[in-house]
Write a protein that holds these residues in place. Structure first.
Motif, PDB file in Angstrom:
ATOM      1  N   THR A 150       0.971  -1.467  -0.158  1.00 27.52           N
ATOM      2  CA  THR A 150       0.015  -0.345   0.378  1.00 27.52           C
ATOM      3  C   THR A 150       0.569   1.032  -0.265  1.00 27.52           C
ATOM      4  OG1 THR A 150      -0.073   0.016   2.509  1.00 27.52           O
ATOM      5  CG2 THR A 150      -1.185  -1.097   0.764  1.00 27.52           C
ATOM      6  N   MET A 151       2.159   1.536  -0.599  1.00 26.91           N
ATOM      7  CA  MET A 151       2.704   2.674   0.119  1.00 26.91           C
ATOM      8  C   MET A 151       2.412   3.585  -1.704  1.00 26.91           C
ATOM      9  SD  MET A 151       4.476  -0.261   1.201  1.00 26.91           S
ATOM     10  CE  MET A 151       5.357  -0.544   2.576  1.00 26.91           C
ATOM     11  N   GLY A 152       2.686   4.068  -1.943  1.00 24.07           N
ATOM     12  CA  GLY A 152       2.382   5.102  -2.235  1.00 24.07           C
ATOM     13  C   GLY A 152       3.146   5.708  -3.321  1.00 24.07           C
ATOM     14  N   ASN A 153       4.666   5.461  -2.869  1.00 26.51           N
ATOM     15  CA  ASN A 153       6.215   5.930  -3.802  1.00 26.51           C
ATOM     16  C   ASN A 153       5.825   4.447  -4.312  1.00 26.51           C
ATOM     17  OD1 ASN A 153       9.030   4.627  -3.458  1.00 26.51           O
ATOM     18  ND2 ASN A 153       9.269   7.052  -2.477  1.00 26.51           N
ATOM     19  N   ASN A 154       6.072   4.441  -6.014  1.00 28.32           N
ATOM     20  CA  ASN A 154       5.966   3.598  -6.810  1.00 28.32           C
ATOM     21  C   ASN A 154       7.332   2.643  -6.685  1.00 28.32           C
ATOM     22  OD1 ASN A 154       3.775   5.268  -7.709  1.00 28.32           O
ATOM     23  ND2 ASN A 154       4.987   6.192  -9.751  1.00 28.32           N
ATOM     24  N   LYS A 155       8.465   3.104  -6.496  1.00 29.28           N
ATOM     25  CA  LYS A 155       9.545   2.409  -6.509  1.00 29.28           C
ATOM     26  C   LYS A 155       8.976   1.838  -5.247  1.00 29.28           C
ATOM     27  CE  LYS A 155      14.549   2.181  -6.603  1.00 29.28           C
ATOM     28  NZ  LYS A 155      16.421   2.948  -6.682  1.00 29.28           N
ATOM     29  N   LEU A 156       9.372   2.214  -4.149  1.00 31.81           N
ATOM     30  CA  LEU A 156       9.566   0.676  -2.624  1.00 31.81           C
ATOM     31  C   LEU A 156       7.852   0.218  -3.375  1.00 31.81           C
ATOM     32  CD1 LEU A 156      10.318   0.582  -0.607  1.00 31.81           C
ATOM     33  CD2 LEU A 156       8.754   2.158   0.541  1.00 31.81           C
ATOM     34  N   ARG A 157       6.847   0.636  -3.403  1.00 30.63           N
ATOM     35  CA  ARG A 157       5.444  -0.805  -3.813  1.00 30.63           C
ATOM     36  C   ARG A 157       5.787  -1.239  -4.711  1.00 30.63           C
ATOM     37  NH1 ARG A 157       2.850   3.054  -5.665  1.00 30.63           N
ATOM     38  NH2 ARG A 157       2.464   2.210  -7.871  1.00 30.63           N
ATOM     39  N   ASN A 158       6.773  -1.228  -5.651  1.00 28.76           N
ATOM     40  CA  ASN A 158       7.134  -2.386  -6.757  1.00 28.76           C
ATOM     41  C   ASN A 158       8.464  -3.297  -6.128  1.00 28.76           C
ATOM     42  OD1 ASN A 158       9.498  -2.818  -9.405  1.00 28.76           O
ATOM     43  ND2 ASN A 158       7.274  -3.448  -9.238  1.00 28.76           N
ATOM     44  N   GLU A 159       9.429  -2.480  -5.688  1.00 31.61           N
ATOM     45  CA  GLU A 159      10.060  -3.506  -4.905  1.00 31.61           C
ATOM     46  C   GLU A 159       9.894  -4.694  -3.729  1.00 31.61           C
ATOM     47  OE1 GLU A 159      13.208  -0.507  -4.231  1.00 31.61           O
ATOM     48  OE2 GLU A 159      14.131  -0.221  -5.119  1.00 31.61           O
ATOM     49  N   ILE A 160       9.052  -4.225  -3.019  1.00 30.10           N
ATOM     50  CA  ILE A 160       8.674  -5.052  -2.005  1.00 30.10           C
ATOM     51  C   ILE A 160       7.749  -6.359  -2.829  1.00 30.10           C
ATOM     52  CG2 ILE A 160       6.483  -5.362  -0.102  1.00 30.10           C
ATOM     53  CD1 ILE A 160       8.074  -2.786   1.077  1.00 30.10           C
ATOM     54  N   ALA A 161       6.385  -5.623  -3.833  1.00 28.72           N
ATOM     55  CA  ALA A 161       5.573  -6.859  -4.042  1.00 28.72           C
ATOM     56  C   ALA A 161       5.955  -7.638  -5.286  1.00 28.72           C
ATOM     57  CB  ALA A 161       4.397  -5.897  -5.126  1.00 28.72           C
ATOM     58  N   THR A 162       7.156  -6.804  -5.483  1.00 30.67           N
ATOM     59  CA  THR A 162       8.205  -8.039  -6.421  1.00 30.67           C
ATOM     60  C   THR A 162       8.940  -9.311  -5.598  1.00 30.67           C
ATOM     61  OG1 THR A 162       9.137  -6.165  -8.569  1.00 30.67           O
ATOM     62  CG2 THR A 162      10.171  -8.736  -8.774  1.00 30.67           C
TER      63      THR A 162
END
Length: 212
Positions: A68-80
């Motif tokens: 649920t992070m709004g930060n695009n990079k962080l959201r993508n890194e964690i989800a990946t």
């Protein structure tokens, strides 16, 4: 698919995703914070049950998460990272959003109320399409883009990875290409292509600086 899900993050945007997940019929089993400091607290009645780092050493295969992070990079890194460990990141699509049957979505996307994804669009993983936004036909968004409310991507345009489109911004439907990691200001009208890492503002939009 089972409707139990855990949410990663406890910030203000997490509250938005709590409501979206409930609207989508999910049962939120708990929240994970980045450390142990807030374990046991509740956000909107949902318990913080653990630390994100702890998940990486557990068997989370087939367990569903929304990052649920709004930060695009962080959201993508964690989800990946979660997906690489066998976890699932389902798309949360509001029942009053419109998704064309011919559109293609990646994993972990959030599609909010009254958003529209048109004919033959392609979205990467972990994209956010906010309230009343439009992705016009045959447009493409890379991984982890964020379209704020009322933003529009025109037909045949190609948007790179981790691009942030501010509220009420517009990418004119002229086969434009926007490079990775660009930031487009609110109410900006983009009328030509730009390379990666540009901050774009105005009507017509112009580059005011590069992102380091």
């Amino acid at each position: 698919m089972e409707k139990d899900i855990f949410l990663i993050g406890v910030g203000n945007y997490t509250e938005v995703i709590i409501e979206l997940a409930i609207d989508c019929g999910f049962n939120i089993k708990g929240l994970y914070h980045y450390n142990q400091d807030r374990v046991g607290e509740e956000i909107m009645g949902i318990l913080i049950v653990g630390c994100t780092e702890d998940l990486y050493s557990k068997d989370i295969k087939e367990v569903q998460f929304a990052v649920t992070m709004g930060n695009n990079k962080l959201r993508n890194e964690i989800a990946t990272k979660l997906r690489n460990l066998g976890a699932l990141t389902p798309n949360l699509i509001h029942p009053r959003a419109f998704i064309s049957p011919s559109a293609t979505l990646g994993q972990g996307c959030f599609i909010h109320l009254n958003a529209k994804i048109s004919t033959n669009c392609k979205l990467g993983n972990d994209c956010v399409i906010d309230f009343n936004s439009l992705v016009a036909h045959h447009a493409t968004l890379g991984d982890a883009c964020y379209m704020s409310s009322l933003a529009m991507v025109g037909s045949y345009c190609t948007i790179g990875k981790r691009v942030l489109l501010g509220m009420n911004s517009l990418i004119i439907p002229l086969n434009l290409t926007i490079g990775d990691d660009c930031l487009i200001g609110a109410k900006s009208n983009v009328t030509k292509s730009f390379p990666e890492k540009c901050v774009l503002v105005g009507n017509p939009a112009r580059k005011i600086k590069e992102i380091e």
